[in-house]
Design an enzyme around this catalytic site. Structure first.
Site, PDB file in Angstrom:
ATOM      1  N   ARG A 193     -61.940 115.201 -43.587  1.00  0.00           N
ATOM      2  CA  ARG A 193     -61.897 112.957 -44.777  1.00  0.00           C
ATOM      3  C   ARG A 193     -63.679 113.708 -45.809  1.00  0.00           C
ATOM      4  O   ARG A 193     -63.940 113.629 -46.255  1.00  0.00           O
ATOM      5  CB  ARG A 193     -62.784 112.295 -44.004  1.00  0.00           C
ATOM      6  CG  ARG A 193     -61.931 111.390 -43.052  1.00  0.00           C
ATOM      7  CD  ARG A 193     -60.479 110.960 -42.967  1.00  0.00           C
ATOM      8  NE  ARG A 193     -60.026 112.665 -42.161  1.00  0.00           N
ATOM      9  CZ  ARG A 193     -58.316 112.798 -43.101  1.00  0.00           C
ATOM     10  NH1 ARG A 193     -58.214 112.271 -44.102  1.00  0.00           N
ATOM     11  NH2 ARG A 193     -57.985 113.851 -42.824  1.00  0.00           N
ATOM     12  N   GLN A 229     -52.462 116.026 -37.435  1.00  0.00           N
ATOM     13  CA  GLN A 229     -53.219 114.470 -37.433  1.00  0.00           C
ATOM     14  C   GLN A 229     -52.462 113.499 -36.896  1.00  0.00           C
ATOM     15  O   GLN A 229     -52.879 112.266 -36.385  1.00  0.00           O
ATOM     16  CB  GLN A 229     -53.736 113.922 -39.151  1.00  0.00           C
ATOM     17  CG  GLN A 229     -54.508 115.011 -40.128  1.00  0.00           C
ATOM     18  CD  GLN A 229     -53.651 114.959 -40.833  1.00  0.00           C
ATOM     19  OE1 GLN A 229     -54.852 113.679 -41.745  1.00  0.00           O
ATOM     20  NE2 GLN A 229     -53.707 115.188 -41.276  1.00  0.00           N
ATOM     21  N   ASP A 244     -44.660 107.424 -43.943  1.00  0.00           N
ATOM     22  CA  ASP A 244     -45.134 107.757 -44.080  1.00  0.00           C
ATOM     23  C   ASP A 244     -45.806 107.956 -42.469  1.00  0.00           C
ATOM     24  O   ASP A 244     -45.524 107.642 -41.949  1.00  0.00           O
ATOM     25  CB  ASP A 244     -46.535 106.861 -44.730  1.00  0.00           C
ATOM     26  CG  ASP A 244     -48.088 107.743 -45.141  1.00  0.00           C
ATOM     27  OD1 ASP A 244     -47.647 108.712 -44.888  1.00  0.00           O
ATOM     28  OD2 ASP A 244     -48.448 106.405 -45.807  1.00  0.00           O
ATOM     29  N   GLU A 245     -47.099 108.859 -42.457  1.00  0.00           N
ATOM     30  CA  GLU A 245     -47.264 109.199 -41.217  1.00  0.00           C
ATOM     31  C   GLU A 245     -46.592 109.606 -40.271  1.00  0.00           C
ATOM     32  O   GLU A 245     -46.971 108.711 -39.173  1.00  0.00           O
ATOM     33  CB  GLU A 245     -48.380 108.100 -40.526  1.00  0.00           C
ATOM     34  CG  GLU A 245     -49.305 108.679 -42.244  1.00  0.00           C
ATOM     35  CD  GLU A 245     -50.902 109.250 -41.521  1.00  0.00           C
ATOM     36  OE1 GLU A 245     -50.745 109.671 -41.390  1.00  0.00           O
ATOM     37  OE2 GLU A 245     -51.695 108.357 -42.698  1.00  0.00           O
ATOM     38  N   LYS A 252     -50.799 113.818 -50.355  1.00  0.00           N
ATOM     39  CA  LYS A 252     -49.531 113.567 -49.521  1.00  0.00           C
ATOM     40  C   LYS A 252     -48.657 111.784 -50.403  1.00  0.00           C
ATOM     41  O   LYS A 252     -47.749 112.139 -50.980  1.00  0.00           O
ATOM     42  CB  LYS A 252     -49.909 113.893 -47.919  1.00  0.00           C
ATOM     43  CG  LYS A 252     -48.454 112.841 -46.910  1.00  0.00           C
ATOM     44  CD  LYS A 252     -49.607 111.824 -46.095  1.00  0.00           C
ATOM     45  CE  LYS A 252     -50.447 110.573 -45.967  1.00  0.00           C
ATOM     46  NZ  LYS A 252     -50.924 110.128 -45.068  1.00  0.00           N
ATOM     47  N   THR A 253     -50.103 111.354 -49.976  1.00  0.00           N
ATOM     48  CA  THR A 253     -50.058 109.842 -51.065  1.00  0.00           C
ATOM     49  C   THR A 253     -49.433 110.323 -52.670  1.00  0.00           C
ATOM     50  O   THR A 253     -48.065 109.103 -52.746  1.00  0.00           O
ATOM     51  CB  THR A 253     -50.963 109.396 -51.034  1.00  0.00           C
ATOM     52  OG1 THR A 253     -51.684 109.373 -49.793  1.00  0.00           O
ATOM     53  CG2 THR A 253     -51.201 107.734 -51.413  1.00  0.00           C
TER      54      THR A 253
END
Length: 771
Positions: free
Chosen positions: A625, A254, A223-224, A32-33
DNA sequence: ATAAGTCATTTTTTT
DNA sequence: AATGACTTAT
């Protein structure tokens, strides 16, 4: 364009679709980043001006990382990008526009503590029942109102809200809200939620301002996105209305911030609001092993509210997920830390490879103790941040009051610190006068000579006012660092702490030095967001001085910083943090601990399906994670408020398919029976004195507590101490009552420093000591 | 006005 | 177990 070569086909499409609304649904570990940063780089490469790109994140850490990664591709031009958190970017814009709303440009940002203190005062002044009207509850009600863009008037006129408040027996919350808003306004202060609410109002009430920023930011990236609330979404929608180049990146699975007003509805509504939106789903996971990915899918499928999506990976099966049952929280700490030790030894891992994730901050203690025992360096993220320490808040309050005299919370904090004879009675009188005359507290104090009620403390008040005013005069003459240093000295705080030679006092003194260093860094930093010309909305250029490095700007920035934002990656340490703080991060070895019903999922989340589903998403975030080694632990018993409770394993464990779990290493189930509190410490052989204050933090220090015979204490002696049992004195420093002893406790507690002034040690015997 | 001593509450996550 | 609010003594 080489940077595109590193992407898979979906990622590349998502990066190159630069015009029009775009939604990227990105599963955990799907790059994603990388997509976001490459997209920004690509925009610039295609000719977009760096000043015209706005990227909004939730944490400063994410913003920083994004900026750095873009800089790697495009170079220093990235410094002009507007990348920041919602709160910090809006705070920055409001700094230039707040006067339109009647706020000073140097407005204060109240943090949660300030806000709750103010609410407490208001509730007291309104003479309401304070067991019913708890600041926490009221704060949350007001906060969620603001996050839905509901002001005090609308709040009181809203039928549903009023019905809710009436039902909970708190019909006056609307009035408190009104009063609170008024007091904040009078103090020239905004709380966290105001940064969103006022930003929205600014865009709504001033078409010219809206026009200015709409044309300034041609490309908006979020983002997010699953964590945005209604206010944030509304602002973004307004900002992007002209060019419609809005790109949102998120994962509904998430979404873990609904308590802050985040709503998945924003994701679901995005397609309705922008019918021509292009949607890209990143489902390939590059991070985790098969077992972990499959377990994650198995868990999340139990949620009803979600966009259907299944992450997959080409990675190896890897090890199975290890499940461990511990007997108690201390046992859990020991097992986990032993496993870390083992893993380090066997597979040459470094401390940086490990993270311990828990649901609540309070769970960190057992792990700290055990890591210390094994001499493994660790760092805790979150918890009390540097800026929340008392001494830092004190200095910051002086700075805040200097910049904004009306800052009521800052004023109340320091008016009598260091003590100058202005007590509670005086301040109560002043508060009454302020509300009678409808002016700020500062105005009352400023004209103390016209207030007969305050005549007794008139002199110290006058001196105080003159001191703050003299600081304010220096604002224009000195830079932020020099002025802060001057204020720390002249206010008497540094002196007060310098005279305090206790270990606590010394560390407080050092903290203040660290704060001052931070201000120095700020004045020299290139990281500060570029300034905006308030007339034209033009982003000012690179020239030195174009970045706003005034003290006021610094103060507005640090309130929005959390502990997690500090870069602690430089040193090789095991990390401990809540799952919330771990979002966006990845680690080779992850321990998710405290998997017990009522703890995780939290007992607060068992009332509704929505809440439980959010806990499940939290668990999903936790396990994803992990790159290759995942361990889940739970305890059979756990202490709370000093009481021993029995625990049931979390339902989430049962939701993972057995084929992904390895529970061979689980210790045999033990019969349920209470355990000794100090599993690893020898119990005290006898009680020495009834009360021994905590040694590393003095609650109510009393000079009456002294050792049996302080002059006799020397290295090699064995002593008894109430909580930790028995240990030997390793080192003695200083003289008289201020002597500090280092004690080596047996059975794995490690070294503890105790000041004799505050602790009583009972000498058992003197082990042979030839020195 | 301040410091020391007693009592009552505590139930999540964070910008 | 730990902390903040309240009370009492100086």
């Amino acid at each position: 364009m080489s940077y595109l070569d590193e992407l898979n086909s979906v990622q590349r499409e998502a990066v190159t679709a630069i015009e029009g609304p775009v939604m990227i649904v990105a599963g955990p570990g799907s790059g994603k980043t990388k997509v976001l940063t490459t997209r920004i780089a690509h925009l610039m490469n295609e000719g977009a001006d760096s000043f015209s790109i706005l990227a909004l994140t939730f944490t400063n850490k994410a913003a920083k990382e994004m900026k750095e990664r873009v800089e790697k591709i495009v170079g220093t031009e990235a410094r002009n990008l507007y990348i920041g958190t919602f709160h910090s970017v809006f705070a920055r814009i409001l700094r230039y526009e707040a006067t339109k709303l009647g706020y000073p440009a140097n407005f204060t940002i109240y943090d949660t503590d300030d806000a709750k203190n103010l609410l407490k005062s208001i509730i007291k002044e309104m003479a309401l029942n304070d067991t019913l009207y708890k600041p926490n509850i009221v704060y949350n009600r007001i906060s969620s109102a603001k996050n839905s863009l509901v002001g005090p008037t609308e709040y009181q006129n809203d039928y549903n809200i009023q019905a809710d408040d009436a039902e909970s027996g708190r019909p006056k919350i609307g009035l408190i809200y009104e009063q609170y808003a008024k007091r904040c306004f009078m103090a020239g202060a905004m709380d966290f939620d105001d940064l969103l609410l006022k930003m929205y109002q600014l865009l709504e009430r001033f078409p010219d301002v809206l026009h200015k920023y709409q044309h300034r930011f041609k490309y908006v990236l979020i983002d997010e996105f699953q964590d945005t609330n209604f206010a944030q979404y509304s602002i973004v929608k307004k900002l992007g209305d002209v060019f419609q180049n809005i790109c949102v990146v998120g994962d509904d699975a998430q979404s873990i911030y609904s308590f802050r007003g985040a709503t998945i509805a924003n994701i679901l509504n995005f397609e309705k609001d922008y019918p021509e939106v292009r949607v890209f789903k990143l489902e390939q996971n590059y991070r985790s092993t098969q077992h972990i990915v499959k377990a994650a899918n198995k868990v999340i499928v139990n949620n009803k509210t979600q966009i259907t999506k299944e992450i997959w990976t080409e990675n190896n099966d890897g090890e199975k997920i290890k499940l461990v049952k511990a007997m108690s929280d201390n046992d859990e700490g020991r097992i986990v830390c032993d496993m870390i030790f083992e893993e380090k030894m066997q597979n040459q891992r470094s401390n940086n490879d490990f993270v311990i994730l828990y649901r609540t901050n309070a769970q960190s203690r057992a792990f700290e103790e055990q890591l210390r025992r094994l001499n493994i360096h660790y760092v805790i993220y979150g918890g009390i941040s540097f800026y929340q320490r008392k001494e830092i808040r004190d200095v910051v309050a002086y700075l805040r009051l200097t910049v904004n005299h009306n800052d009521e919370e800052a004023l109340k904090r320091i008016i009598n610190f260091p003590t100058r004879g202005i007590g509670q009675t005086t301040m109560d009188k002043a508060a009454v006068l302020a509300s009678q005359q409808n002016v700020s507290l500062w105005t009352i104090l400023e004209h103390v000579n016209q207030q007969p009620d305050l005549s007794r403390a008139a002199t110290p008040i006058y001196d105080f006012v003159m001191m703050i005013k003299s600081f304010a005069v220096e604002l224009k003459k000195q830079n932020a660092f020099d002025l802060s240093t001057h204020i720390a000295k002249a206010s008497g705080i540094l002196k007060e702490l310098y005279n305090d030679k206790t270990p606590e006092g010394v560390s407080r003194y050092e903290n203040i030095q660290a704060l001052l260093n931070g201000i120095k860094e700020f004045t020299e930093s290139e990281e500060v967001l570029p300034a905006i010309d308030s007339d034209t909305g033009e982003v000012l250029g690179n020239a030195e001085g174009d970045r706003d490095k005034t003290l006021a700007a610094y103060l507005q920035q640090i309130t929005l910083l959390t502990d997690a934002d500090k870069d602690k990656n430089d040193i090789d340490r095991v990390k401990l943090m809540t799952i919330h703080a771990a979002k966006g991060l990845e680690f080779p070895c992850v321990f998710v601990v405290g998997l017990e019903e009522n703890l995780f999922p939290s007992m607060m989340a068992l009332d509704s399906r929505e809440d439980l589903e959010e806990e499940r998403r939290l668990f999903y975030v936790a396990i994803t994670r992990a790159k290759d080694k995942l361990t889940l632990t739970y305890a059979a018993t756990r202490y709370k408020y000093g009481n021993l409770n029995y625990c049931e394993p979390s339902r989430f464990i049962a939701e993972i398919h057995p084929s992904n779990i390895d529970d061979s290493g689980v210790p045999k189930a033990q019969p349920k029976q209470p355990m000794m509190r100090d599993d690893y410490f020898e119990a005290p052989r006898k009680t020495i004195i009834p009360k021994v204050p905590k040694t590393d933090y003095v609650h109510n220090p009393s000079p009456d507590f002294v050792a049996d015979d302080t002059s006799n204490i020397q290295p090699g002696m064995e002593v008894e101490h109430q909580r930790f049992g028995i240990g030997t004195i390793d080192k003695v420093e200083g003289g008289g009552y201020d002597r500090i002893v280092s004690i080596n406790f047996q059975n794995g507690v490690g070294i503890k420093k105790i000041m004799l002034k505050y602790a009583k040690l009972h000498i058992l015997k003197s082990i042979s000591n030839n020195q």
